[in-house]
Design a protein around this motif. Structure first.
Motif, mmCIF file in Angstrom:
data_model
loop_
_atom_site.group_PDB
_atom_site.id
_atom_site.type_symbol
_atom_site.label_atom_id
_atom_site.label_comp_id
_atom_site.label_asym_id
_atom_site.label_seq_id
_atom_site.Cartn_x
_atom_site.Cartn_y
_atom_site.Cartn_z
ATOM 1 N N PRO A 9 25.188 -15.145 14.786
ATOM 2 C CA PRO A 9 24.949 -14.204 13.680
ATOM 3 C C PRO A 9 26.122 -13.264 13.411
ATOM 4 C CG PRO A 9 23.588 -13.674 15.596
ATOM 5 C CD PRO A 9 24.247 -14.967 15.895
ATOM 6 N N ASP A 10 27.091 -13.200 14.366
ATOM 7 C CA ASP A 10 28.253 -12.348 14.089
ATOM 8 C C ASP A 10 29.098 -12.899 12.941
ATOM 9 O OD1 ASP A 10 28.919 -14.480 15.627
ATOM 10 O OD2 ASP A 10 30.340 -13.398 16.905
ATOM 11 N N ARG A 11 28.816 -14.113 12.501
ATOM 12 C CA ARG A 11 29.475 -14.646 11.303
ATOM 13 C C ARG A 11 29.163 -13.790 10.072
ATOM 14 N NH1 ARG A 11 31.281 -19.871 11.042
ATOM 15 N NH2 ARG A 11 31.164 -21.067 12.961
ATOM 16 N N LEU A 12 28.131 -12.931 10.194
ATOM 17 C CA LEU A 12 27.747 -12.073 9.069
ATOM 18 C C LEU A 12 28.306 -10.651 9.202
ATOM 19 C CD1 LEU A 12 23.996 -13.181 8.883
ATOM 20 C CD2 LEU A 12 25.828 -13.832 7.302
ATOM 21 N N VAL A 48 24.656 -13.109 -1.416
ATOM 22 C CA VAL A 48 23.440 -13.927 -1.391
ATOM 23 C C VAL A 48 23.824 -15.194 -0.632
ATOM 24 C CG1 VAL A 48 21.779 -15.224 -2.781
ATOM 25 C CG2 VAL A 48 22.622 -12.999 -3.589
ATOM 26 N N ILE A 49 23.040 -15.573 0.335
ATOM 27 C CA ILE A 49 23.370 -16.784 1.107
ATOM 28 C C ILE A 49 22.310 -17.845 0.840
ATOM 29 C CG2 ILE A 49 23.847 -17.748 3.389
ATOM 30 C CD1 ILE A 49 24.999 -15.054 4.187
ATOM 31 N N HIS A 50 22.810 -18.988 0.408
ATOM 32 C CA HIS A 50 21.956 -20.080 -0.076
ATOM 33 C C HIS A 50 21.665 -21.054 1.064
ATOM 34 C CE1 HIS A 50 21.508 -23.379 -3.447
ATOM 35 N NE2 HIS A 50 20.463 -23.296 -2.665
ATOM 36 N N ILE A 51 20.386 -21.192 1.369
ATOM 37 C CA ILE A 51 19.944 -22.142 2.393
ATOM 38 C C ILE A 51 19.366 -23.357 1.672
ATOM 39 C CG2 ILE A 51 18.422 -22.476 4.406
ATOM 40 C CD1 ILE A 51 20.336 -20.116 4.740
ATOM 41 N N ASP A 52 19.912 -24.518 1.938
ATOM 42 C CA ASP A 52 19.387 -25.731 1.305
ATOM 43 C C ASP A 52 18.113 -26.168 2.016
ATOM 44 O OD1 ASP A 52 18.996 -28.013 -0.122
ATOM 45 O OD2 ASP A 52 20.497 -29.182 0.963
ATOM 46 N N THR A 53 17.015 -26.241 1.265
ATOM 47 C CA THR A 53 15.748 -26.675 1.882
ATOM 48 C C THR A 53 15.277 -28.014 1.305
ATOM 49 O OG1 THR A 53 14.551 -25.302 0.292
ATOM 50 C CG2 THR A 53 14.955 -24.353 2.480
ATOM 51 N N VAL A 78 23.645 -8.871 3.737
ATOM 52 C CA VAL A 78 22.918 -9.993 3.132
ATOM 53 C C VAL A 78 21.943 -9.403 2.118
ATOM 54 C CG1 VAL A 78 21.435 -11.991 3.491
ATOM 55 C CG2 VAL A 78 23.158 -11.396 5.203
ATOM 56 N N ARG A 79 22.309 -9.547 0.853
ATOM 57 C CA ARG A 79 21.455 -9.038 -0.226
ATOM 58 C C ARG A 79 20.195 -9.886 -0.331
ATOM 59 N NH1 ARG A 79 17.980 -7.965 -3.237
ATOM 60 N NH2 ARG A 79 18.094 -7.726 -5.497
ATOM 61 N N LEU A 80 20.381 -11.217 -0.155
ATOM 62 C CA LEU A 80 19.236 -12.141 -0.236
ATOM 63 C C LEU A 80 19.539 -13.391 0.580
ATOM 64 C CD1 LEU A 80 18.607 -12.474 -4.103
ATOM 65 C CD2 LEU A 80 17.020 -11.385 -2.491
ATOM 66 N N LEU A 93 16.925 -16.190 11.102
ATOM 67 C CA LEU A 93 18.072 -15.444 10.564
ATOM 68 C C LEU A 93 17.797 -13.942 10.595
ATOM 69 C CD1 LEU A 93 18.679 -17.835 7.543
ATOM 70 C CD2 LEU A 93 20.238 -17.511 9.493
ATOM 71 N N PRO A 94 18.851 -13.121 10.564
ATOM 72 C CA PRO A 94 18.624 -11.672 10.516
ATOM 73 C C PRO A 94 17.768 -11.289 9.314
ATOM 74 C CG PRO A 94 20.947 -12.179 10.879
ATOM 75 C CD PRO A 94 20.266 -13.483 10.587
ATOM 76 N N ALA A 95 16.935 -10.279 9.497
ATOM 77 C CA ALA A 95 16.007 -9.887 8.432
ATOM 78 C C ALA A 95 16.774 -9.404 7.195
ATOM 79 C CB ALA A 95 15.084 -8.778 8.942
ATOM 80 N N ALA A 96 16.368 -9.916 6.033
ATOM 81 C CA ALA A 96 16.936 -9.491 4.742
ATOM 82 C C ALA A 96 15.964 -9.978 3.673
ATOM 83 C CB ALA A 96 18.320 -10.107 4.534
ATOM 84 N N PRO A 97 16.033 -9.415 2.455
ATOM 85 C CA PRO A 97 15.150 -9.913 1.384
ATOM 86 C C PRO A 97 15.416 -11.393 1.103
ATOM 87 C CG PRO A 97 16.204 -7.839 0.751
ATOM 88 C CD PRO A 97 16.863 -8.292 2.027
ATOM 89 N N ALA A 98 14.431 -12.046 0.477
ATOM 90 C CA ALA A 98 14.533 -13.488 0.232
ATOM 91 C C ALA A 98 14.121 -13.818 -1.197
ATOM 92 C CB ALA A 98 13.651 -14.247 1.222
ATOM 93 N N SER A 99 14.587 -14.979 -1.668
ATOM 94 C CA SER A 99 14.301 -15.393 -3.046
ATOM 95 C C SER A 99 14.169 -16.909 -3.104
ATOM 96 C CB SER A 99 15.446 -14.926 -3.965
ATOM 97 O OG SER A 99 15.265 -15.431 -5.274
ATOM 98 N N LEU A 100 13.058 -17.390 -3.672
ATOM 99 C CA LEU A 100 12.833 -18.836 -3.750
ATOM 100 C C LEU A 100 12.449 -19.296 -5.164
ATOM 101 C CD1 LEU A 100 12.538 -21.581 -2.264
ATOM 102 C CD2 LEU A 100 10.180 -20.945 -1.740
#
Ligand code: PLP
Length: 401
Positions: free
Chosen positions: A183-186, A159-164, A191-193, A222-229
């Motif tokens: 994006p090759d850093r991934l 899960v990668i946390h983006i600070d908003t 990316v689960r979320l 960012l590359p497509a993946a599910p998201a959670s907020l």
């Protein structure tokens, strides 16, 4: 005068397998530990499961996790999480790796455990061994998890946390730029979320729309993946905030996710404490440490077996109330380590006697009310619930436990 406890099957914390069909606090008190307990904490697993179903329905079509960090907000993750798994929850969120490992021991196969606290040094092997998904909070953690996954030859989930807008944990704007342009850093990770967290979800604040917009803008890069907020309150901000996985915590445990409006959640706990003595008092006496409470005239004070060592907040001194004899009674004087004193002058003689129970938290004293009186929040009241309480779990049978 003991208040009635929630009905339903019960089991005590010390003997979780000994569920019976007994149904009152008085009956609980017939077991020796309860009989000598100063205070009894009753936790309704069926109510927690019902709250999760309510939140799941609100989250749909997004999935709904359960945040069970801090020992399920003080209520006992080892009992709460399995009940939620039976109710259908598949994703569980904790704060630390130790919490995650403990949870793995009680959760069934097929459940996911997400750990918010990042990837501590040299912990990669433990995350992998216990199948715990780390929340990666900066690019250094992304890199370490990626290197580990490539070394093991398996695309581990992250899960990668983006600070908003919290400015607490998560990739800030500079790190987001770097990840979006490199994006090759991934590579080697799944990316689960993509995750972010709301700062003001319980309030009608412009921060909510600003964070939603920032999260959407980040996802677009960012590359497509599910998201959670959404946390608990975020689920009540509207469907825009739901994304693919909701992460409610406090609402599961009965805290109102919509402050200022009626609580859509069911109450989950009740805390009853025993009266040790009833004293007649008269002016010019004082009560308790610091002699802060001056008796105004002839009256009665009940001394009750709970104190700040049990997590009963000292800020409730002279401000809190308990429910006893069918009425609210004010906490007077300072809260001590093991005791509180309650003015029961307004109740008829004999209405409160030694060994009776007073309700500190429960249907007549909701956790949010107690928090407000103590100048704090429901989260703190719950997570401070003490280790000395005799714990009773009800509703387990309803959850097939
Ligand atoms: C990242 C994150 N998600 C979800 C939650 C759950 O929040 P709440 O208890 O307000 O529902 C928390 C709680 O602190 C959190 O830190």
């Amino acid at each position: 005068m003991a208040p009635s406890a929630p009905s339903g099957s019960i089991s005590t914390a010390s003997s979780p397998s000994s569920a019976t069909s007994t149904s009152t606090t008085a009956a609980v008190a017939s077991t020796s530990e309860a009989a000598r307990a100063g205070a009894i904490l009753t936790i309704d697993l069926a109510a927690i499961a019902a709250n999760w179903r309510t939140l799941r329905d609100r989250a749909g079509p997004a999935a709904c996790a359960a945040v069970v960090k801090a020992d399920a907000y003080g209520l006992g993750a080892a009992r709460v999480a399995p009940a939620l798994a039976v109710a259908g929850c598949r994703s569980f969120v904790v704060a630390t790796l130790d919490e995650a490992i403990a949870l793995r021991g009680v959760l069934p196969e097929g459940t996911e455990v997400i750990c918010l606290g990042g990837l501590p040094a040299d912990s990669e092997g433990e995350f992998q061994r216990h199948a715990v998904t780390p929340v990666l909070n900066h690019l250094g953690e992304v890199e370490r998890w990626r290197v580990f996954a490539r070394w093991r030859g398996t695309p581990y989930p992250a899960v990668i946390h983006i600070d908003t807008g919290m400015n607490r944990l998560g990739l800030g704007p500079d790190e987001l730029d770097r990840l979006a342009t490199e994006p090759d850093r991934l590579d080697g990770l799944t990316v689960r979320l993509w995750m972010s967290h709301l700062a003001c979800a319980e309030a009608d604040s412009p921060m909510n729309a600003a964070q939603l917009a920032a999260f959407r803008a980040a996802l677009a890069r960012l590359p497509a993946a599910p998201a959670s907020l959404a946390n608990s309150s975020g689920l009540f901000l509207g469907s825009d905030y739901r994304f693919d996985l909701a992460r409610p915590g406090c609402a599961l445990y009965g805290v109102n996710p919509t402050p200022g409006r009626p609580n859509p959640m069911s109450g989950v706990i009740r805390l009853d404490a025993r009266v040790l003595q009833v004293r007649n008092v008269d002016s010019p006496m004082t009560v308790g440490y610091g002699a802060t409470h001056r008796v105004a005239g002839s009256g009665k004070v009940a001394t009750v077996a709970v104190g700040y060592a049990d997590g009963y907040a000292r800020t409730l001194s002279g401000r809190g109330h308990v429910h006893v004899g069918g009425a609210a009674a004010p906490v007077v004087g300072r809260i001590s380590m093991d005791l509180i004193t309650v003015d029961i002058s307004h109740l008829p003689d004999g209405a409160v006697v030694p060994n009776a129970f007073v309700e500190l938290i429960g249907p007549s004293r909701p956790v949010d009310t107690v928090a407000e009186e103590g100048g704090t929040i429901g989260y703190e009241i719950l997570t401070a619930l003490g280790r000395r309480y005799h714990r009773v779990y009800t509703g387990g049978a309803a959850e097939g436990l």
